[in-house]
Motif scaffolding. Structure first.
Motif: not given
Length: 253
Positions: A19-37
């Motif tokens: 949570r914080g001011t950069k939720v979208a960036e954090s979410l984008a990073q998590e989606i990429v991690r999922e794609i790679v995994a």
């Protein structure tokens, strides 16, 4: 191909979005991690908006902003239609090069500096390729050079571009390959008309063949020397025939 990100029975609990001011960036990073995994392939359609909101516990606005980030970076495209949604697309060295041109443009990087970087990197890549001492490399490189293309501007450009791309991809180091290939893409995308005249193209092909032999025979110092000489001759040609270009800033593409 539509897919779901439902948890596997043996999978560890997924990290929640910070949570914080950069939720979208954090979410984008998590989606990429999922794609790679999950080793997802280009053409895969990601889960629906409702599924991803539930999965990650975020609002619709944050999700859409995260997907927009991935779209801008060339990782996904929005597939229309009933079974559409965010679809993975193939990304490669050209995409990395296109993204880096923004930073080069903002930093005032010139074509002369781009050539200087290639003069450092490509001879080194030829050396590293030769150190791998793989005889099959000679055929891979030789296949890129076809004497029949010398009179065809477009075919000659494609053949010489392909040769340098192949050398730049042979180090076995993905970071070196990515950087060198991206610079080669940028240069050729923006100055594709700067070809050696017809009377010098036999020399170019001969230089390529000599570099290919040195790489295939494992003669690292020779491969580096020949590539440096070849690249320097081209740089000198550009500076002599197109001096205005040297100080031009690389465009953001």
């Amino acid at each position: 191909m539509m897919m779901s990100w439902g948890m596997d029975e043996d999978a560890a609990p997924r990290k929640r979005i910070k949570r914080g001011t950069k939720v979208a960036e954090s979410l984008a990073q998590e989606i990429v991690r999922e794609i790679v995994a999950r080793k997802l392939e280009p053409g895969t359609v990601l889960p629906s908006e409702a599924e991803m909101i539930e999965e990650y516990g975020v609002g619709r606005g944050s999700l859409r902003e995260a997907l927009r980030i991935l779209e801008v970076h060339g990782l996904i495209t929005m597939k229309p239609g009933r079974h559409g949604g965010p679809m993975l697309i193939e990304v490669g060295t050209r995409d990395y090069g296109r993204m880096s041109t923004l930073f080069y443009h903002l930093g005032g990087v010139t074509f002369g500096e781009l050539m200087d970087a290639r003069l450092v990197l490509e001879p080194m890549m030829a050396r590293i390729a030769a150190q791998r001492n793989d005889p099959s490399l000679e055929k891979r490189l030789a296949d890129a050079d076809d004497p029949s293309v010398l009179d065809d501007e477009r075919a000659y450009f494609a053949a010489t571009h392909d040769f340098h791309q192949r050398v730049a991809s042979m180090s076995g180091n993905p970071i070196l390959n990515l950087v060198t290939l991206s610079l080669e893409h940028i240069f050729h995308d923006q100055v594709s008309g700067l070809l050696f005249p017809r009377e010098r193209r036999d020399e170019v092909m001969a230089a390529h063949q000599a570099i290919a032999r040195a790489i295939a025979k494992g003669r690292a110092a020779e491969a580096e020397r020949l590539m440096r000489q070849h690249m320097q001759e081209y740089a000198d040609f550009v500076r002599r025939r197109h001096p205005h270009l040297v100080n031009e800033v690389v465009d953001w593409r």
